[in-house]
Design a protein around this motif. Structure first.
Motif, short mmCIF file in Angstrom:
data_model
loop_
_atom_site.label_atom_id
_atom_site.label_comp_id
_atom_site.label_asym_id
_atom_site.label_seq_id
_atom_site.Cartn_x
_atom_site.Cartn_y
_atom_site.Cartn_z
N ILE A 11 0.84 -1.20 0.00
CA ILE A 11 0.00 0.00 0.00
C ILE A 11 0.87 1.24 0.00
O ILE A 11 0.57 2.23 -0.68
CB ILE A 11 -0.95 -0.01 1.21
N CYS A 70 -6.70 -7.08 6.56
CA CYS A 70 -6.46 -5.69 6.96
C CYS A 70 -6.40 -5.57 8.47
O CYS A 70 -5.53 -4.88 9.02
CB CYS A 70 -7.59 -4.78 6.44
N VAL A 114 -7.24 0.83 1.19
CA VAL A 114 -7.43 -0.12 0.10
C VAL A 114 -8.61 0.37 -0.71
O VAL A 114 -9.70 0.55 -0.19
CB VAL A 114 -7.71 -1.53 0.65
#
Lengths: 157, 489
Positions: free
Chosen positions: B263, B292, B302
């Motif tokens: 990410i 997550c 996300v």
């Protein structure tokens, strides 16, 4: 020997037909298969070592030419036929030329030729057939021959 | 990073070479024998091009009895497997009426919802009576019931996103959404071990596809930088959209995605990220909210979260969760929403009820119990197998436990020997995995008791010795060490 481990990193190649060639141990297996087939030919036919190497060289020529440069596509249907126009040689390394694998595969027929012609003392007719084999195989592996079909041989309909 | 014993690698290549050679020789003789027979195609093209069915005919059919075994009960911790026999060397298999009760180590039954559940099943039967098994319509025509709206809200809250959309099939969710989200002129960078549904959806979208090495954020950055610099193929214009697709838990490796690093890279280069949580939603994380929660990533980072209901929720279907604008756009454009039949109402009710159980909203603490049980089971199983000397891959806490086999002959050997001792396992071979890396994939469930796991470990121990897959040295028992110390005195 039993505790010798190699690390395998999955390569970023989606084509399962050629991805197996990027793992460790392939080169060694290839060379060992050639060596053991020489021993096998010697045991079965009982000929001189030179004739056995010539036999291995010519069989290697026929088999590798058929599977690397003649057969097109992949042996399974999951990729929906996107490689159906490419031979195995054109598929490996995603079409990139002059990679380590390609250089190795080009050197193997040349080394086989040298061994076969040396052990037969450069006599005819073995020399003629060995030379023909190595010329065809090496020319087929040139980068300029990528996707080339001479006189339309093996082209798609 | 898998450590392969060198000798195993060499023998595996040689075995596949031998199988390939035998297949080619048999095909050659078959061609000669069929030469005289009449060619009754009458101008039609042959169904299979060239030799694209070579693998299925000459390699897969030989061990066909290890795949596709029919079952006749719900896929709970123990289930009934139908016995089959073959008269023509596995080319065709015939079912018998004999049934063997086997331990189920193959179903995606992570939280134990695959069989009848005391909270979910009465509600599912109730909704079956009220709404009937199928809506008989697509979502936009007459297929949206109150149940579907509630389900979408429920899923969005569970996953931690503003809105969600639900589809009737998990595979279709990926392959129908990706062409809608990105098209020609876009770039998809996907992990090299992504599931076939993502590969199909990406190919169907028309975008350029690049692959990065499995779970290697540094290679992802390298690929991103290279592609950003090059631009679109031939025109070299800047890309219209870049999307990075990763999975939460990879179903064949059992390892978790390195989500925080990926990410960070996507934010740096302004690429969208699509997370496929098919195996991780409901199975990992403290309250089951997926990878997550486990890795401490904010769900707002996300962009698109996708998941399926087949694994942890005991139902069928898939979902996409994202921002309200994204879900609104998908409702206008996605063909799976516009033309495909909506998710079956009893299935939707099963998902809602199982989410309630997981969150503890049904008034009991069975949900947290199940989550703790599956974590304990997977860690226990994995560590015991590693102690016995098997090569087990995957991360801790992941309920998918693959054991490496390598040689193609060990695939049917392990499967058949385990079935003889009433343990049913799933084998994975080429082309689903790379050629060298054939494996046994065990899926641990919260409904497995300690006795079940101990029995499975005993069977694996015996069969592993028989088949010869203990590639790592086994750790000696602590009791044996203590005995040795006593004897020295």
């Amino acid at each position: 020997m039993a505790n010798l481990y190699v690390k395998a990193v999955p390569p970023a190649d989606l084509n399962r037909n050629t991805e197996w060639f990027m793992y460790p141990g392939v080169w060694t297996t290839y060379i060992l298969i050639l060596f053991f087939s020489w021993l096998l030919v010697l045991s079965i036919f009982g000929c001189s070592p030179g004739m056995a190497w010539t036999f291995v060289n010519l069989a290697h020529f026929c088999i590798t030419y058929h599977f690397f440069h003649w057969k097109k596509g992949t042996p399974f249907a999951e990729d929906q036929g996107i490689y159906n126009r490419l031979t195995w040689w054109e598929q490996i390394d995603n079409g990139q030329q002059l990679t380590r694998n390609r250089k190795f595969l080009t050197v193997v027929p040349v080394v086989l030729y040298l061994i076969a012609s040396h052990t037969t003392d450069y006599q005819h007719p073995m020399l003629f057939f060995n030379t023909l084999a190595v010329i065809v195989l090496v020319v087929a592996k040139f980068p300029n021959m990528h996707k080339v079909r001479i006189f339309g041989i093996n082209a798609d309909k | 990073m898998i450590a392969i014993p060198y000798l195993a690698a060499l023998t595996t290549y040689f075995s596949y070479g031998l199988l390939f050679a035998f297949g080619q020789i048999r095909d050659f003789f078959r061609k000669i024998l069929d030469w005289s027979g009449s060619n009754n195609l009458q101008g039609y093209a042959p169904i299979c091009v060239a030799h694209e069915d070579f693998y299925v005919r000459r390699l897969y059919l030989r061990i066909q009895d290890c795949f596709g075994r029919p079952i006749t009960s719900a896929p709970d911790a123990w289930f009934d497997v139908v016995e089959r026999y073959s008269n023509d060397n596995n080319k065709t298999l015939k079912r018998t009426t004999n049934i063997s009760r086997c331990l189920n180590l193959g179903s995606y039954n992570y939280l134990g919802f695959a069989a009848a559940d005391e909270y979910c099943t009465p509600r599912v039967i109730e909704s079956l009576r009220k709404y009937s098994p199928s809506t008989c319509s697509s979502r936009v025509d007459a297929g949206t019931t109150a149940l579907h709206n509630e389900l979408e809200k429920c899923v969005a809250d569970f996953v931690g996103k503003p809105a969600a959309i639900v589809f009737g099939m998990g595979y279709v969710t990926n392959s129908a959404i990706l062409p809608v989200l990105i098209g020609k002129g876009g770039l998809i960078i996907s992990d090299s071990l992504n599931h076939n549904s993502i590969v199909n959806g990406a190919r169907g979208s028309g975008a350029t596809i690049r692959v990065f090495q499995h779970n290697t954020p540094s290679h992802l950055e390298e690929v991103l930088r290279e592609q950003l610099a090059e631009g679109q193929p031939r025109t070299h214009r800047p890309w219209k959209k870049i999307m990075v697709i990763v999975e939460g838990i990879y179903s064949m490796e059992g390892d978790l995605c390195k989500l925080p690093e990926i990410i960070a890279i996507c934010k740096k280069y302004k690429a969208y990220i699509y997370l496929d949580e098919a195996h991780s939603i409901g199975a990992v994380g403290k309250t089951g909210k997926g990878v997550c929660e486990l890795l401490g990533v904010d769900t707002a980072d996300v962009d698109i979260m996708m998941g399926t209901f087949t694994k942890s929720f005991g139902s069928c279907g898939g979902y996409i969760a994202g921002s309200k604008e994204l879900i609104q756009y998908l409702k206008y454009t996605c063909p799976a929403h516009l033309y495909a039949t909506s998710i079956s109402p009893p299935a939707a009710e099963q998902i809602k009820s199982s989410i309630k159980v997981i969150l503890g909203e049904d008034g009991s603490n069975r949900g947290p119990q199940k989550l703790a049980q599956i974590r304990e089971n997977s860690n226990f199983f994995r560590s015991e197998l590693q102690k016995m000397g098997f090569e087990v891959i995957g991360d801790d806490d992941s309920p998918v436990v693959p054991i490496m086999l390598y040689n193609p002959a060990k695939i049917p050997a392990f499967s058949r020997e385990c079935l003889k001792q009433n343990v049913a396992v799933v084998m994975v071979a080429f082309p689903a995995t790379p050629l060298l890396l054939a494996r046994v994939r065990v899926c641990i469930s919260a409904s497995h008791t300690k006795e079940d796991l101990v029995k499975a470990l005993k069977v694996f121990d015996q069969v592993g010795d028989l088949v010869g897959i203990k590639y790592f040295p086994a750790e000696p028992d602590k009791e044996q060490e203590e005995d040795k110390i006593v004897k020295l005195d």
